[in-house]
Design a protein around this motif. Sequence first.
Motif, PDB file in Angstrom:
ATOM      1  N   GLU A  17     -32.598 -62.105 -67.562  1.00  0.00           N
ATOM      2  CA  GLU A  17     -32.943 -60.838 -68.119  1.00  0.00           C
ATOM      3  C   GLU A  17     -32.794 -59.851 -67.314  1.00  0.00           C
ATOM      4  O   GLU A  17     -32.397 -58.654 -67.790  1.00  0.00           O
ATOM      5  N   GLU A  18     -32.780 -59.780 -66.076  1.00  0.00           N
ATOM      6  CA  GLU A  18     -32.479 -58.776 -64.902  1.00  0.00           C
ATOM      7  C   GLU A  18     -31.016 -58.702 -64.588  1.00  0.00           C
ATOM      8  O   GLU A  18     -30.605 -57.686 -64.632  1.00  0.00           O
ATOM      9  N   LEU A  19     -30.736 -60.004 -64.346  1.00  0.00           N
ATOM     10  CA  LEU A  19     -29.230 -60.136 -63.833  1.00  0.00           C
ATOM     11  C   LEU A  19     -28.112 -60.201 -64.939  1.00  0.00           C
ATOM     12  O   LEU A  19     -27.010 -60.413 -64.546  1.00  0.00           O
ATOM     13  N   GLY A  20     -28.744 -60.718 -65.925  1.00  0.00           N
ATOM     14  CA  GLY A  20     -27.623 -60.536 -67.210  1.00  0.00           C
ATOM     15  C   GLY A  20     -26.730 -61.953 -66.975  1.00  0.00           C
ATOM     16  O   GLY A  20     -25.590 -61.793 -67.431  1.00  0.00           O
ATOM     17  N   LEU A  21     -27.341 -62.972 -66.352  1.00  0.00           N
ATOM     18  CA  LEU A  21     -26.377 -64.227 -66.144  1.00  0.00           C
ATOM     19  C   LEU A  21     -26.535 -65.239 -67.306  1.00  0.00           C
ATOM     20  O   LEU A  21     -27.688 -65.335 -67.994  1.00  0.00           O
ATOM     21  N   GLY A  22     -25.638 -65.780 -67.844  1.00  0.00           N
ATOM     22  CA  GLY A  22     -25.575 -66.865 -68.792  1.00  0.00           C
ATOM     23  C   GLY A  22     -26.357 -68.244 -68.517  1.00  0.00           C
ATOM     24  O   GLY A  22     -26.590 -68.426 -67.305  1.00  0.00           O
ATOM     25  N   GLN A  23     -26.827 -68.950 -69.607  1.00  0.00           N
ATOM     26  CA  GLN A  23     -27.551 -70.208 -69.356  1.00  0.00           C
ATOM     27  C   GLN A  23     -26.930 -71.254 -68.570  1.00  0.00           C
ATOM     28  O   GLN A  23     -27.299 -71.939 -67.520  1.00  0.00           O
ATOM     29  N   SER A  24     -25.466 -71.188 -68.827  1.00  0.00           N
ATOM     30  CA  SER A  24     -24.703 -72.204 -67.894  1.00  0.00           C
ATOM     31  C   SER A  24     -24.759 -71.966 -66.336  1.00  0.00           C
ATOM     32  O   SER A  24     -24.734 -72.734 -65.524  1.00  0.00           O
ATOM     33  N   THR A  25     -24.715 -70.519 -66.174  1.00  0.00           N
ATOM     34  CA  THR A  25     -24.877 -70.080 -64.585  1.00  0.00           C
ATOM     35  C   THR A  25     -26.098 -70.499 -64.121  1.00  0.00           C
ATOM     36  O   THR A  25     -26.298 -71.063 -63.077  1.00  0.00           O
ATOM     37  N   LEU A  26     -27.345 -70.487 -64.925  1.00  0.00           N
ATOM     38  CA  LEU A  26     -28.638 -70.525 -64.414  1.00  0.00           C
ATOM     39  C   LEU A  26     -28.781 -72.167 -64.128  1.00  0.00           C
ATOM     40  O   LEU A  26     -29.449 -72.582 -63.159  1.00  0.00           O
ATOM     41  N   ILE A  27     -28.308 -72.714 -65.239  1.00  0.00           N
ATOM     42  CA  ILE A  27     -28.315 -74.470 -64.991  1.00  0.00           C
ATOM     43  C   ILE A  27     -27.524 -74.914 -63.649  1.00  0.00           C
ATOM     44  O   ILE A  27     -28.024 -75.487 -62.822  1.00  0.00           O
ATOM     45  N   GLY A  28     -26.303 -74.294 -63.364  1.00  0.00           N
ATOM     46  CA  GLY A  28     -25.382 -74.337 -62.298  1.00  0.00           C
ATOM     47  C   GLY A  28     -26.307 -74.006 -61.001  1.00  0.00           C
ATOM     48  O   GLY A  28     -26.309 -74.826 -60.079  1.00  0.00           O
ATOM     49  N   ALA A  29     -27.113 -73.033 -60.971  1.00  0.00           N
ATOM     50  CA  ALA A  29     -27.810 -72.468 -59.812  1.00  0.00           C
ATOM     51  C   ALA A  29     -29.133 -73.220 -59.605  1.00  0.00           C
ATOM     52  O   ALA A  29     -29.320 -73.870 -58.496  1.00  0.00           O
ATOM     53  N   VAL A  30     -29.701 -73.946 -60.599  1.00  0.00           N
ATOM     54  CA  VAL A  30     -30.891 -74.523 -60.576  1.00  0.00           C
ATOM     55  C   VAL A  30     -30.521 -76.016 -60.059  1.00  0.00           C
ATOM     56  O   VAL A  30     -31.063 -77.001 -59.215  1.00  0.00           O
ATOM     57  N   LEU A  31     -29.281 -76.348 -60.518  1.00  0.00           N
ATOM     58  CA  LEU A  31     -28.576 -77.874 -59.899  1.00  0.00           C
ATOM     59  C   LEU A  31     -28.388 -77.844 -58.642  1.00  0.00           C
ATOM     60  O   LEU A  31     -28.838 -78.748 -57.840  1.00  0.00           O
ATOM     61  N   LEU A  32     -27.936 -76.694 -58.017  1.00  0.00           N
ATOM     62  CA  LEU A  32     -27.780 -76.398 -56.438  1.00  0.00           C
ATOM     63  C   LEU A  32     -28.930 -76.455 -55.799  1.00  0.00           C
ATOM     64  O   LEU A  32     -29.016 -77.087 -54.709  1.00  0.00           O
ATOM     65  N   VAL A  33     -30.091 -75.899 -56.369  1.00  0.00           N
ATOM     66  CA  VAL A  33     -31.454 -75.799 -55.743  1.00  0.00           C
ATOM     67  C   VAL A  33     -31.692 -77.378 -55.676  1.00  0.00           C
ATOM     68  O   VAL A  33     -32.382 -77.938 -54.582  1.00  0.00           O
ATOM     69  N   GLN A  34     -31.671 -78.184 -56.575  1.00  0.00           N
ATOM     70  CA  GLN A  34     -31.946 -79.421 -56.575  1.00  0.00           C
ATOM     71  C   GLN A  34     -31.462 -80.291 -55.621  1.00  0.00           C
ATOM     72  O   GLN A  34     -32.013 -81.138 -54.988  1.00  0.00           O
ATOM     73  N   VAL A  35     -30.034 -80.257 -55.658  1.00  0.00           N
ATOM     74  CA  VAL A  35     -29.093 -80.942 -54.722  1.00  0.00           C
ATOM     75  C   VAL A  35     -29.645 -80.534 -53.227  1.00  0.00           C
ATOM     76  O   VAL A  35     -29.927 -81.542 -52.367  1.00  0.00           O
ATOM     77  N   LEU A  36     -29.732 -79.545 -52.865  1.00  0.00           N
ATOM     78  CA  LEU A  36     -29.935 -78.923 -51.589  1.00  0.00           C
ATOM     79  C   LEU A  36     -31.536 -79.281 -51.223  1.00  0.00           C
ATOM     80  O   LEU A  36     -31.968 -79.533 -50.125  1.00  0.00           O
ATOM     81  N   ALA A  37     -32.599 -79.202 -52.063  1.00  0.00           N
ATOM     82  CA  ALA A  37     -33.878 -79.551 -51.955  1.00  0.00           C
ATOM     83  C   ALA A  37     -33.964 -81.070 -51.427  1.00  0.00           C
ATOM     84  O   ALA A  37     -34.880 -81.113 -50.604  1.00  0.00           O
ATOM     85  N   VAL A  38     -33.102 -81.900 -52.034  1.00  0.00           N
ATOM     86  CA  VAL A  38     -33.117 -83.225 -51.611  1.00  0.00           C
ATOM     87  C   VAL A  38     -32.879 -83.205 -50.018  1.00  0.00           C
ATOM     88  O   VAL A  38     -33.513 -83.809 -49.287  1.00  0.00           O
ATOM     89  N   ALA A  39     -31.898 -82.906 -49.507  1.00  0.00           N
ATOM     90  CA  ALA A  39     -31.492 -82.620 -48.158  1.00  0.00           C
ATOM     91  C   ALA A  39     -32.583 -81.830 -47.478  1.00  0.00           C
ATOM     92  O   ALA A  39     -32.805 -82.141 -46.357  1.00  0.00           O
ATOM     93  N   GLY A  40     -32.915 -80.807 -47.913  1.00  0.00           N
ATOM     94  CA  GLY A  40     -33.916 -79.861 -47.226  1.00  0.00           C
ATOM     95  C   GLY A  40     -35.193 -80.631 -47.185  1.00  0.00           C
ATOM     96  O   GLY A  40     -36.057 -80.433 -45.995  1.00  0.00           O
TER      97      GLY A  40
END
Length: 464
Positions: free
Chosen positions: A298-321
């Motif tokens: 809503e604020e940054l105007g990003l598409g759903q695919s971008t959001l999924i990719g970003a959350v996927l990055l969060v998940q991968v790094l959260a395992v290592a973190g």
Amino acid sequence: MSTETVRVGAADEAGERRREQRGWYFYDWACSVYSTSVLTVFLGPYLTSVAESAADADGFVHPLGIPVRAGSFFAYSVSLSVILAVVVMPLVGSAADRSGRKKPLLAAAAYTGAAATTGMFFLDGDRYLLGGLLLIVANAAQSVAMMLYNAYLPQIAPPEERDAVSSRGWAFGYAAGSLVLVANLVLYSAHDSFGVSETTAVRICLAAAGLWWGAFTLVPLRRLRDRRSTATATATGAGVEAGAGAEAGATSAGLRQLVATVRDMRRHPLTLAFLLAYLIYNDGIQTVISQASVYGSEELGLGQSTLIGAVLLVQVLAVAGALTMGRLARTYGAKRTILGSLVAWTVTLGAGYFLPAGAPVWFFVLAAGIGLVLGGSQALSRSLFSHLVPPGKEAEYFSAYEMSDRGMSWLGPLLFGVTYQLTGSYRSAIISLVAFFVIGFALLARVPVRRAIEGAGNPVPERI
């Protein structure tokens, strides 16, 4: 008894403990997909769009005749779900400790949440009220189930293993979230190739999370075993003459049980002090998790695919973190490591305020910062609290913990929603959450955890 017999018995006990721990990890594997795919990625933007399609000319929907800005409806629904959980969790936690039977209660809560999540497949058109109802049920059930799941930690892991076991559980959850998000990304990005519309693809992803949750919950239900502590058995024996009538009376006393739990915790003021600090900073964490995709879309105007990719990055790094912060805790102690993560949360969230719209690269940088601290801060908070629980009151105290984890995390979404309602700016809403991390840091820094562990009647680990 010979030394060899003792050694064999200890080995058998250790093997059984490892088996339970592996089964315990799988509940994180089962339910984290709900937190990731549903709460973090899809439901916020999708439910907001459904509410917007039902809104009047001024952008308001009117549930029960109350004017609510469509953009705030999701945040308010999250708040209502955790208020419901506040009423239910103390009652269920007390019942679990009295009976020593956590597993049937865990199964009931998990499958209620899984069924409500699967039902989100039918959320389309302008059915925003259906979406809000299913969200409230699923989120409250998730909170109750996680409370029971967390209460197993002190029983399946000795003090010196808890940081590592808790961190592995979170890592399992984030690994599952990553795996399912990849499948979601494929389906959503290529929905035309699969012969489904974009909204149908979203509804399939929502329902699939419920099916995954229900299927993999079978593993911990097979591996974990119920047990009664000495304190529970004594309390049960003393009250057996009260019969079923007392049990029935207890079942109607959720709020009274909450008061009784808090009153009992007053005998352990340092445990209560930790819980207050956790309530504050975790409220910020949970709100970031649930509102980040709304902010991005809503604020940054990003598409759903971008959001999924970003959350996927969060998940991968959260395992290592999570695994890395578990190792850091062995060197620096859990408390110091958590305090460091709160500093990182504050910096990351502050940077999020200045993200330019339509710039996915910077959103991915922000996601990386969140991922590196997300799993570890949650895992170490859970293991640290497990040392502060008096023996025999695991589920009851973890009901209070879970209210801090999810059940009391209504202030953040409420603040986020109200700030947006008043300002019309998601940037103002997101920056308001910094206060939770700053205040939480100050409160946690004042808790003497060694004295708190001793006060709870537990052995103090060498490094805490």
